[in-house]
Motif scaffolding. Structure first.
Motif, PDB file in Angstrom:
ATOM      1  N   GLY B   1       0.429  32.465  -4.089  1.00 23.60           N
ATOM      2  CA  GLY B   1       0.616  31.990  -2.729  1.00 23.60           C
ATOM      3  C   GLY B   1       1.640  30.891  -2.655  1.00 23.60           C
ATOM      4  O   GLY B   1       2.087  30.352  -3.664  1.00 23.60           O
ATOM      5  N   ALA B   2       2.013  30.535  -1.436  1.00 23.30           N
ATOM      6  CA  ALA B   2       3.003  29.499  -1.232  1.00 23.30           C
ATOM      7  C   ALA B   2       2.412  28.116  -1.513  1.00 23.30           C
ATOM      8  O   ALA B   2       1.211  27.922  -1.404  1.00 23.30           O
ATOM      9  CB  ALA B   2       3.513  29.565   0.206  1.00 23.30           C
ATOM     10  N   VAL B   3       3.280  27.174  -1.850  1.00 24.12           N
ATOM     11  CA  VAL B   3       2.829  25.858  -2.276  1.00 24.12           C
ATOM     12  C   VAL B   3       3.252  24.794  -1.274  1.00 24.12           C
ATOM     13  O   VAL B   3       4.406  24.767  -0.823  1.00 24.12           O
ATOM     14  CB  VAL B   3       3.398  25.500  -3.666  1.00 24.12           C
ATOM     15  CG1 VAL B   3       2.931  24.110  -4.087  1.00 24.12           C
ATOM     16  CG2 VAL B   3       2.971  26.539  -4.690  1.00 24.12           C
ATOM     17  N   VAL B   4       2.294  23.917  -0.958  1.00 26.92           N
ATOM     18  CA  VAL B   4       2.557  22.783  -0.080  1.00 26.92           C
ATOM     19  C   VAL B   4       2.188  21.509  -0.831  1.00 26.92           C
ATOM     20  O   VAL B   4       1.114  21.433  -1.433  1.00 26.92           O
ATOM     21  CB  VAL B   4       1.734  22.888   1.221  1.00 26.92           C
ATOM     22  CG1 VAL B   4       1.873  21.633   2.059  1.00 26.92           C
ATOM     23  CG2 VAL B   4       2.173  24.116   2.013  1.00 26.92           C
ATOM     24  N   SER B   5       3.066  20.542  -0.791  1.00 26.69           N
ATOM     25  CA  SER B   5       2.774  19.262  -1.451  1.00 26.69           C
ATOM     26  C   SER B   5       2.630  18.165  -0.412  1.00 26.69           C
ATOM     27  O   SER B   5       3.180  18.260   0.696  1.00 26.69           O
ATOM     28  CB  SER B   5       3.886  18.900  -2.444  1.00 26.69           C
ATOM     29  OG  SER B   5       5.079  18.572  -1.749  1.00 26.69           O
ATOM     30  N   GLN B   6       1.915  17.134  -0.788  1.00 21.69           N
ATOM     31  CA  GLN B   6       1.763  15.959   0.064  1.00 21.69           C
ATOM     32  C   GLN B   6       2.031  14.711  -0.755  1.00 21.69           C
ATOM     33  O   GLN B   6       1.686  14.631  -1.944  1.00 21.69           O
ATOM     34  CB  GLN B   6       0.351  15.876   0.672  1.00 21.69           C
ATOM     35  CG  GLN B   6       0.122  16.810   1.821  1.00 21.69           C
ATOM     36  CD  GLN B   6      -1.241  16.634   2.465  1.00 21.69           C
ATOM     37  OE1 GLN B   6      -2.061  17.544   2.491  1.00 21.69           O
ATOM     38  NE2 GLN B   6      -1.485  15.442   3.015  1.00 21.69           N
ATOM     39  N   HIS B   7       2.617  13.741  -0.096  1.00 17.47           N
ATOM     40  CA  HIS B   7       2.891  12.471  -0.763  1.00 17.47           C
ATOM     41  C   HIS B   7       2.712  11.329   0.225  1.00 17.47           C
ATOM     42  O   HIS B   7       3.209  11.424   1.358  1.00 17.47           O
ATOM     43  CB  HIS B   7       4.319  12.458  -1.319  1.00 17.47           C
ATOM     44  CG  HIS B   7       4.669  11.169  -1.980  1.00 17.47           C
ATOM     45  ND1 HIS B   7       4.284  10.842  -3.257  1.00 17.47           N
ATOM     46  CD2 HIS B   7       5.345  10.082  -1.505  1.00 17.47           C
ATOM     47  CE1 HIS B   7       4.708   9.645  -3.564  1.00 17.47           C
ATOM     48  NE2 HIS B   7       5.360   9.164  -2.523  1.00 17.47           N
ATOM     49  N   PRO B   8       2.015  10.259  -0.137  1.00 14.00           N
ATOM     50  CA  PRO B   8       1.325  10.094  -1.410  1.00 14.00           C
ATOM     51  C   PRO B   8      -0.018  10.829  -1.433  1.00 14.00           C
ATOM     52  O   PRO B   8      -0.445  11.330  -0.400  1.00 14.00           O
ATOM     53  CB  PRO B   8       1.117   8.569  -1.456  1.00 14.00           C
ATOM     54  CG  PRO B   8       0.940   8.200  -0.018  1.00 14.00           C
ATOM     55  CD  PRO B   8       1.862   9.112   0.746  1.00 14.00           C
ATOM     56  N   SER B   9      -0.641  10.866  -2.579  1.00  8.37           N
ATOM     57  CA  SER B   9      -1.963  11.481  -2.663  1.00  8.37           C
ATOM     58  C   SER B   9      -3.039  10.473  -2.275  1.00  8.37           C
ATOM     59  O   SER B   9      -4.124  10.858  -1.835  1.00  8.37           O
ATOM     60  CB  SER B   9      -2.217  12.002  -4.074  1.00  8.37           C
ATOM     61  OG  SER B   9      -2.078  10.964  -5.021  1.00  8.37           O
ATOM     62  N   TRP B  10      -2.726   9.182  -2.453  1.00  7.88           N
ATOM     63  CA  TRP B  10      -3.686   8.142  -2.118  1.00  7.88           C
ATOM     64  C   TRP B  10      -2.905   6.892  -1.700  1.00  7.88           C
ATOM     65  O   TRP B  10      -1.946   6.519  -2.374  1.00  7.88           O
ATOM     66  CB  TRP B  10      -4.548   7.810  -3.333  1.00  7.88           C
ATOM     67  CG  TRP B  10      -5.829   7.124  -3.032  1.00  7.88           C
ATOM     68  CD1 TRP B  10      -6.226   6.577  -1.847  1.00  7.88           C
ATOM     69  CD2 TRP B  10      -6.892   6.884  -3.946  1.00  7.88           C
ATOM     70  NE1 TRP B  10      -7.474   6.019  -1.955  1.00  7.88           N
ATOM     71  CE2 TRP B  10      -7.919   6.185  -3.244  1.00  7.88           C
ATOM     72  CE3 TRP B  10      -7.088   7.166  -5.292  1.00  7.88           C
ATOM     73  CZ2 TRP B  10      -9.105   5.809  -3.851  1.00  7.88           C
ATOM     74  CZ3 TRP B  10      -8.284   6.765  -5.885  1.00  7.88           C
ATOM     75  CH2 TRP B  10      -9.261   6.100  -5.168  1.00  7.88           C
ATOM     76  N   VAL B  11      -3.302   6.306  -0.587  1.00 11.38           N
ATOM     77  CA  VAL B  11      -2.629   5.094  -0.117  1.00 11.38           C
ATOM     78  C   VAL B  11      -3.660   4.123   0.430  1.00 11.38           C
ATOM     79  O   VAL B  11      -4.601   4.530   1.136  1.00 11.38           O
ATOM     80  CB  VAL B  11      -1.547   5.420   0.927  1.00 11.38           C
ATOM     81  CG1 VAL B  11      -2.116   6.178   2.110  1.00 11.38           C
ATOM     82  CG2 VAL B  11      -0.823   4.173   1.386  1.00 11.38           C
ATOM     83  N   ILE B  12      -3.460   2.858   0.077  1.00 13.63           N
ATOM     84  CA  ILE B  12      -4.288   1.771   0.595  1.00 13.63           C
ATOM     85  C   ILE B  12      -3.364   0.832   1.358  1.00 13.63           C
ATOM     86  O   ILE B  12      -2.308   0.452   0.850  1.00 13.63           O
ATOM     87  CB  ILE B  12      -5.003   1.009  -0.536  1.00 13.63           C
ATOM     88  CG1 ILE B  12      -5.884   1.969  -1.334  1.00 13.63           C
ATOM     89  CG2 ILE B  12      -5.828  -0.136   0.033  1.00 13.63           C
ATOM     90  CD1 ILE B  12      -6.509   1.342  -2.576  1.00 13.63           C
ATOM     91  N   CYS B  13      -3.759   0.471   2.559  1.00 13.83           N
ATOM     92  CA  CYS B  13      -2.909  -0.421   3.344  1.00 13.83           C
ATOM     93  C   CYS B  13      -3.771  -1.441   4.081  1.00 13.83           C
ATOM     94  O   CYS B  13      -4.986  -1.281   4.209  1.00 13.83           O
ATOM     95  CB  CYS B  13      -2.058   0.372   4.329  1.00 13.83           C
ATOM     96  SG  CYS B  13      -2.984   1.115   5.675  1.00 13.83           S
ATOM     97  N   LYS B  14      -3.099  -2.463   4.568  1.00 18.25           N
ATOM     98  CA  LYS B  14      -3.789  -3.496   5.342  1.00 18.25           C
ATOM     99  C   LYS B  14      -3.862  -3.098   6.804  1.00 18.25           C
ATOM    100  O   LYS B  14      -2.988  -2.384   7.323  1.00 18.25           O
ATOM    101  CB  LYS B  14      -3.069  -4.828   5.206  1.00 18.25           C
ATOM    102  CG  LYS B  14      -3.119  -5.435   3.814  1.00 18.25           C
ATOM    103  CD  LYS B  14      -2.423  -6.793   3.789  1.00 18.25           C
ATOM    104  CE  LYS B  14      -2.506  -7.419   2.409  1.00 18.25           C
ATOM    105  NZ  LYS B  14      -1.822  -8.746   2.376  1.00 18.25           N
ATOM    106  N   SER B  15      -4.885  -3.568   7.460  1.00 18.11           N
ATOM    107  CA  SER B  15      -5.055  -3.288   8.876  1.00 18.11           C
ATOM    108  C   SER B  15      -3.845  -3.781   9.654  1.00 18.11           C
ATOM    109  O   SER B  15      -3.335  -4.880   9.407  1.00 18.11           O
ATOM    110  CB  SER B  15      -6.325  -3.968   9.372  1.00 18.11           C
ATOM    111  OG  SER B  15      -6.588  -3.631  10.715  1.00 18.11           O
ATOM    112  N   GLY B  16      -3.359  -2.961  10.568  1.00 16.84           N
ATOM    113  CA  GLY B  16      -2.215  -3.332  11.383  1.00 16.84           C
ATOM    114  C   GLY B  16      -0.886  -2.801  10.893  1.00 16.84           C
ATOM    115  O   GLY B  16       0.106  -2.832  11.629  1.00 16.84           O
ATOM    116  N   THR B  17      -0.855  -2.307   9.679  1.00 14.89           N
ATOM    117  CA  THR B  17       0.390  -1.752   9.153  1.00 14.89           C
ATOM    118  C   THR B  17       0.460  -0.261   9.450  1.00 14.89           C
ATOM    119  O   THR B  17      -0.518   0.354   9.874  1.00 14.89           O
ATOM    120  CB  THR B  17       0.499  -1.978   7.639  1.00 14.89           C
ATOM    121  OG1 THR B  17      -0.593  -1.318   6.981  1.00 14.89           O
ATOM    122  CG2 THR B  17       0.459  -3.461   7.317  1.00 14.89           C
TER     123      THR B  17
END
Lengths: 115, 115
Positions: B1-17
């Motif tokens: 099957g066809a391939v789909v990628s996502q980036h980033p796999s995991w992200v942590i950010c501060k509230s408001g950003t």
């Protein structure tokens, strides 16, 4: 509106025994139905789909499902579970005849396979 | 099957950003991209659908000014969560679709945690 109900949140089986994951659907149209599997850290993978052709649908990895209009069911089965089958399974309905349109997901069934 | 990628796999950010998530179809051209959200132990909910070069269509209840979707090319779609808050913490999954495949191909997902 289309909807699907997965009757079990968790199913536990032993390796080598049959698997049955239950799904009932509700649709005012002739539905298209799908089963997807989600392994950790991997994208959802299509196991099989029903689009008004044969009522018994065979999918990948030995899975199959039978569309029963009288029971509004689309249960997923496999004769013999393998450890690698442990994952989250989603029953999905689509209004149109394709998987390309809006999909409505069930709440998922986690399959646990013990040695 | 066809391939789909996502980036980033995991992200942590501060509230408001703001946080941008990329979704790429690697070996096919996705004329339509679908963005889903999945809360822990829950099902996938469609947030929006976007066609290449057009504005996204958002599902009822999804704030289009908070979740900005861009689908500038046939292989790239982005989801930007603006002014993120802890309640936006979730698993975001994209899927690419093409009429030729008659199917949606799912990315592995991006886990967003907002502190």
């Amino acid at each position: 509106a289309q909807s699907v109900t997965q009757l079990d949140s968790h199913v536990s089986v032993s390796e080598g025994t049959p698997v049955l994951l239950r799904c009932n659907y509700s649709s005012s149209y002739s539905p298209s139905l799908f089963w997807y599997v989600q392994h950790p850290n991997k994208g959802l993978q299509l196991l099989l789909k029903y689009t008004s052709a044969a009522t018994l649908v065979k999918g990948i990895n030995g899975f199959e499902a039978e569309f029963k209009k009288s029971e509004t069911s689309f249960h997923l089965t496999k004769p013999s579970a393998h450890m690698s089958d442990a994952a989250e399974y989603f029953c999905v309905v689509s209004k149109s005849g394709t998987g390309f349109q809006k999909l409505v997901f069930g709440t998922g069934t986690r399959l646990l396979v013990s040695p | 099957g066809a391939v789909v990628s996502q980036h980033p796999s995991w992200v942590i950010c501060k509230s408001g950003t703001s946080v941008k998530i990329e979704c790429r179809s690697l070996d096919f051209q996705a004329t339509t991209m679908f963005w889903y959200r999945q809360f822990p132990k829950q099902s996938l909910m469609l947030m929006a659908t976007s066609n290449e070069g057009s504005k996204a269509t958002y599902e009822q209840g999804v704030e289009k000014d908070k979740f900005l979707i861009n689908h500038a090319s046939l292989t790239l779609s982005t989801l930007t969560v603006t002014s993120a808050h802890p309640e936006d913490s979730s698993f975001y999954i994209c899927a690419g679709g093409d009429f030729a495949y008659n199917e949606q191909f799912f990315g592995p997902g991006t886990r967003l945690t907002v502190l």
